[in-house]
Design a protein around this motif. Structure first.
Motif, PDB file in Angstrom:
ATOM      1  N   ILE A  94       9.023   7.302  16.503  1.00 30.44           N
ATOM      2  CA  ILE A  94       9.705   6.653  17.906  1.00 30.44           C
ATOM      3  C   ILE A  94      11.095   6.578  17.612  1.00 30.44           C
ATOM      4  O   ILE A  94      11.908   6.956  18.496  1.00 30.44           O
ATOM      5  CB  ILE A  94       9.061   5.195  18.021  1.00 30.44           C
ATOM      6  N   MET A  95      11.708   6.005  16.549  1.00 31.39           N
ATOM      7  CA  MET A  95      13.034   5.791  16.195  1.00 31.39           C
ATOM      8  C   MET A  95      13.779   7.309  16.357  1.00 31.39           C
ATOM      9  O   MET A  95      14.826   7.386  17.266  1.00 31.39           O
ATOM     10  CB  MET A  95      13.547   5.269  14.967  1.00 31.39           C
ATOM     11  N   GLN A  96      13.291   8.477  15.879  1.00 35.60           N
ATOM     12  CA  GLN A  96      14.056   9.567  15.899  1.00 35.60           C
ATOM     13  C   GLN A  96      14.135  10.112  17.314  1.00 35.60           C
ATOM     14  O   GLN A  96      15.061  10.559  17.934  1.00 35.60           O
ATOM     15  CB  GLN A  96      13.359  10.657  14.881  1.00 35.60           C
ATOM     16  N   GLY A  97      12.826   9.877  17.983  1.00 36.69           N
ATOM     17  CA  GLY A  97      13.028  10.379  19.473  1.00 36.69           C
ATOM     18  C   GLY A  97      13.855   9.393  20.331  1.00 36.69           C
ATOM     19  O   GLY A  97      14.715  10.509  20.915  1.00 36.69           O
ATOM     20  N   MET A  98      13.912   8.293  20.001  1.00 37.11           N
ATOM     21  CA  MET A  98      15.094   7.507  20.858  1.00 37.11           C
ATOM     22  C   MET A  98      16.536   7.991  20.521  1.00 37.11           C
ATOM     23  O   MET A  98      17.310   8.219  21.303  1.00 37.11           O
ATOM     24  CB  MET A  98      14.805   6.076  20.570  1.00 37.11           C
ATOM     25  N   ARG A  99      16.846   8.156  19.014  1.00 34.42           N
ATOM     26  CA  ARG A  99      18.101   8.504  18.711  1.00 34.42           C
ATOM     27  C   ARG A  99      18.510   9.997  19.205  1.00 34.42           C
ATOM     28  O   ARG A  99      19.456  10.059  19.894  1.00 34.42           O
ATOM     29  CB  ARG A  99      18.028   8.724  17.053  1.00 34.42           C
ATOM     30  N   ASP A 100      17.602  10.820  19.336  1.00 33.21           N
ATOM     31  CA  ASP A 100      17.776  12.131  19.963  1.00 33.21           C
ATOM     32  C   ASP A 100      17.890  12.114  21.316  1.00 33.21           C
ATOM     33  O   ASP A 100      18.735  12.807  21.922  1.00 33.21           O
ATOM     34  CB  ASP A 100      16.646  13.269  19.508  1.00 33.21           C
ATOM     35  N   ALA A 101      17.198  11.052  22.188  1.00 35.46           N
ATOM     36  CA  ALA A 101      17.177  11.063  23.503  1.00 35.46           C
ATOM     37  C   ALA A 101      18.400  10.545  23.970  1.00 35.46           C
ATOM     38  O   ALA A 101      19.180  10.834  24.857  1.00 35.46           O
ATOM     39  CB  ALA A 101      15.984  10.091  24.310  1.00 35.46           C
ATOM     40  N   ILE A 102      18.851   9.355  23.317  1.00 37.89           N
ATOM     41  CA  ILE A 102      20.057   8.799  23.679  1.00 37.89           C
ATOM     42  C   ILE A 102      21.366   9.725  23.475  1.00 37.89           C
ATOM     43  O   ILE A 102      22.280   9.667  24.307  1.00 37.89           O
ATOM     44  CB  ILE A 102      20.415   7.597  22.723  1.00 37.89           C
ATOM     45  N   ALA A 103      21.120  10.566  22.495  1.00 39.88           N
ATOM     46  CA  ALA A 103      22.409  11.335  22.074  1.00 39.88           C
ATOM     47  C   ALA A 103      22.483  12.542  23.243  1.00 39.88           C
ATOM     48  O   ALA A 103      23.452  12.994  23.498  1.00 39.88           O
ATOM     49  CB  ALA A 103      22.473  12.039  20.777  1.00 39.88           C
ATOM     50  N   ALA A 104      21.379  12.897  23.781  1.00 37.46           N
ATOM     51  CA  ALA A 104      21.187  13.783  24.824  1.00 37.46           C
ATOM     52  C   ALA A 104      21.396  13.317  26.122  1.00 37.46           C
ATOM     53  O   ALA A 104      21.392  14.049  27.230  1.00 37.46           O
ATOM     54  CB  ALA A 104      19.868  14.573  24.703  1.00 37.46           C
TER      55      ALA A 104
ATOM     56  N   ALA B   9       0.719  -1.193   0.068  1.00 42.26           N
ATOM     57  CA  ALA B   9      -0.062   0.157   0.109  1.00 42.26           C
ATOM     58  C   ALA B   9       0.767   1.410  -0.070  1.00 42.26           C
ATOM     59  O   ALA B   9       0.450   2.277   0.143  1.00 42.26           O
ATOM     60  CB  ALA B   9      -1.018   0.101   1.153  1.00 42.26           C
ATOM     61  N   MET B  10       2.108   1.162  -0.132  1.00 44.78           N
ATOM     62  CA  MET B  10       3.064   2.324  -0.299  1.00 44.78           C
ATOM     63  C   MET B  10       3.860   2.586  -1.323  1.00 44.78           C
ATOM     64  O   MET B  10       4.292   1.382  -1.775  1.00 44.78           O
ATOM     65  CB  MET B  10       4.018   2.189   1.169  1.00 44.78           C
ATOM     66  N   LEU B  11       4.038   3.763  -1.944  1.00 46.91           N
ATOM     67  CA  LEU B  11       4.946   3.974  -3.033  1.00 46.91           C
ATOM     68  C   LEU B  11       6.500   3.889  -1.989  1.00 46.91           C
ATOM     69  O   LEU B  11       6.388   4.371  -1.012  1.00 46.91           O
ATOM     70  CB  LEU B  11       4.648   5.236  -3.718  1.00 46.91           C
ATOM     71  N   PRO B  12       7.621   3.618  -2.837  1.00 47.72           N
ATOM     72  CA  PRO B  12       8.812   3.748  -2.074  1.00 47.72           C
ATOM     73  C   PRO B  12       9.171   5.013  -1.820  1.00 47.72           C
ATOM     74  O   PRO B  12       9.654   5.250  -0.642  1.00 47.72           O
ATOM     75  CB  PRO B  12       9.811   3.340  -3.176  1.00 47.72           C
ATOM     76  N   GLU B  13       8.840   6.124  -2.465  1.00 51.53           N
ATOM     77  CA  GLU B  13       9.232   7.489  -2.021  1.00 51.53           C
ATOM     78  C   GLU B  13       8.178   7.917  -0.640  1.00 51.53           C
ATOM     79  O   GLU B  13       8.634   8.619  -0.175  1.00 51.53           O
ATOM     80  CB  GLU B  13       8.799   8.519  -3.097  1.00 51.53           C
ATOM     81  N   SER B  14       7.178   7.305  -0.695  1.00 46.43           N
ATOM     82  CA  SER B  14       6.168   7.675   0.582  1.00 46.43           C
ATOM     83  C   SER B  14       6.938   6.804   1.761  1.00 46.43           C
ATOM     84  O   SER B  14       6.922   7.315   2.829  1.00 46.43           O
ATOM     85  CB  SER B  14       4.955   6.888   0.223  1.00 46.43           C
ATOM     86  N   VAL B  15       7.456   5.539   1.692  1.00 47.89           N
ATOM     87  CA  VAL B  15       8.156   5.002   2.573  1.00 47.89           C
ATOM     88  C   VAL B  15       9.325   5.790   3.047  1.00 47.89           C
ATOM     89  O   VAL B  15       9.714   5.967   4.247  1.00 47.89           O
ATOM     90  CB  VAL B  15       8.658   3.589   2.356  1.00 47.89           C
ATOM     91  N   ARG B  16       9.987   6.397   2.168  1.00 45.08           N
ATOM     92  CA  ARG B  16      11.379   7.037   2.485  1.00 45.08           C
ATOM     93  C   ARG B  16      10.829   8.570   3.223  1.00 45.08           C
ATOM     94  O   ARG B  16      11.669   9.028   4.070  1.00 45.08           O
ATOM     95  CB  ARG B  16      11.943   7.547   1.397  1.00 45.08           C
ATOM     96  N   ALA B  17       9.572   9.081   3.000  1.00 45.36           N
ATOM     97  CA  ALA B  17       8.878  10.248   3.293  1.00 45.36           C
ATOM     98  C   ALA B  17       8.628  10.085   5.117  1.00 45.36           C
ATOM     99  O   ALA B  17       8.612  10.970   5.550  1.00 45.36           O
ATOM    100  CB  ALA B  17       7.813  10.732   2.725  1.00 45.36           C
ATOM    101  N   THR B  18       8.341   9.004   5.206  1.00 45.71           N
ATOM    102  CA  THR B  18       8.142   8.331   6.899  1.00 45.71           C
ATOM    103  C   THR B  18       9.339   8.650   7.547  1.00 45.71           C
ATOM    104  O   THR B  18       9.429   8.686   8.946  1.00 45.71           O
ATOM    105  CB  THR B  18       7.474   7.117   6.893  1.00 45.71           C
ATOM    106  N   GLY B  19      10.693   8.565   6.810  1.00 41.98           N
ATOM    107  CA  GLY B  19      11.819   8.481   7.643  1.00 41.98           C
ATOM    108  C   GLY B  19      12.678   7.288   7.789  1.00 41.98           C
ATOM    109  O   GLY B  19      13.841   7.226   8.407  1.00 41.98           O
TER     110      GLY B  19
END
Length: 379
Positions: A347-357, A47-57
């Motif tokens: 969620i992944m971005q939130g964890m990456r930022d939190a670990i770095a901080a 149900a997703m275009l590849p560019e749409s998957v990329r847009a999610t991050g």
């Protein structure tokens, strides 16, 4: 565009207790860790275009060796320029070995020291999958990260059965490494087995480290043992693996599972859950899970989540999403899958930022508190 001068590498950038954040570098681009890999089973995230998957991050996708070897075949994909070109995804791809699907989907399978013979679940045709054949298929697909061929024993199983299976997988891991050969820019990951027994997990890790891999997976979990048992293994198993290599937990999972795994030292994971759930009307949000088909949503003009920036939340109401799901319109699968994948990447971005901080514990507490609140009040 691919840069063959770039080699596969992993740089650990920060840790917060056991939690880690870093970057996997490949010729097709960087993968930020911890990373969630959407599953593109048959060369598509449904149900997703590849560019749409990329847009999610998403930085990387998972492709499935078993399904692709049966249809359209690895040889055909190779003739057509490889999996990246075939599915229009030029960023990194990880392919699994096919072993798990053989055990769970194929019919009339026969396991020997050499490998597994089985009948296709599609048309009953007969196939053989060995460590060498798995490496050949994944080479033809052209994936950036290749998984060694292993056996995942069906649970429940006795400790003796788990030990026998694990040792077979370690012999297959050595054969996979030999068959993989020298492929600059491509990585081969080993897979730790051993069930829920620390001694078997440690034995498996030692065997894999002696062979030597570019990364290491924790296999044999998320197969029905429950979250408590899975976390029990993850409390010690990642510590058996080299700290300077990526650690991949296969087939996980729910948002709570993912956060708990990262807390315990996991860098990569994959699961069909966000995309499969989107197609069945199950929606993941920072306030927990909701079912869009429920009647409470049919007159609700509000978005699924007013803080989410995905297209489903920016542009459509719960009432509309309820309507198109109940009407079995294709746009329902598209929008709900996009939302779920977007939420997972948030969620992944939130964890990456939190670990770095250095504030992962605070982030985790807020994550659980938000989900425990439950969905917004109905109108």
């Amino acid at each position: 565009m691919r840069d063959d001068a770039v080699k596969f590498s992993f740089q650990l950038q920060a840790t917060d207790r056991a939690a880690r954040t870093g970057v996997i570098e490949t010729p097709r681009g960087e993968v930020r860790t911890p990373a969630f890999m959407p599953v593109g089973t048959a060369a598509t995230v449904k149900a997703m275009l590849p560019e749409s998957v990329r847009a999610t991050g998403a930085d990387i996708l998972l492709g499935n060796t078993y399904h692709l070897m049966l249809r359209p075949t690895a040889e055909r994909i190779d003739r057509l320029g490889g999996l990246h070109r075939f599915m229009n995804w030029e960023r990194p791809i990880l392919t699994d070995s096919g072993g798990f699907q053989v055990m769970s989907l194929a019919g009339l399978r026969k396991l020997t020291e050499e490998g597994v013979t089985f009948k296709s679940h599609i048309d009953g045709s007969r196939h053989e999958l060995t460590p060498e054949r798995s490496m050949e298929i994944q080479r033809l697909l052209g994936s950036d990260i290749v998984m060694c061929f292993d056996e995942c024993p069906a649970l429940p199983a006795t400790e003796a059965q788990v030990a026998e299976s694990m040792r077979l997988s370690m012999r297959w891991a050595a054969r996979s490494k030999a068959a993989f050969g020298d492929r600059p820019g491509h990585a081969l990951f080993g897979i730790m087995q051993g069930g829920v027994t620390p001694e078997l997990r440690e034995e498996s890790a030692k065997a894999l480290c002696e062979i030597g891999f570019d990364g290491y997976a924790v296999g044999g979990l998320a197969v029905g043992e429950g979250q408590e048992a899975m976390f029990g293994v993850l409390d010690y198993a990642p510590g058996f693996l080299p700290p300077d290599k990526p650690r991949y937990l296969m087939g996980v999972g729910k948002p709570d599972d993912i956060v708990g795994a990262v807390k315990r030292g996991i860098d990569m994971m994959d699961c069909v859950l966000p995309s499969r759930s989107g197609r069945t009307g199950q929606v993941f949000t920072r306030h927990g899970q909701l079912n869009i088909k429920n009647a409470r949503h049919q007159d609700d003009p509000r978005p699924i989540d007013d803080q989410c920036t995905c297209p489903a939340c920016r542009n459509y109401s719960r009432a509309y999403l309820h309507h198109v799901f109940r009407s079995q319109e294709i746009i329902s699968s598209m929008l709900l899958t996009w939302h779920n994948l977007h939420y997972y990447q948030d969620i992944m971005q939130g964890m990456r930022d939190a670990i770095a901080a250095g504030r992962f514990a605070d982030w985790e507490a807020a994550f659980h508190a938000g989900r425990e609140q439950g969905d917004i009040e109905r109108l």
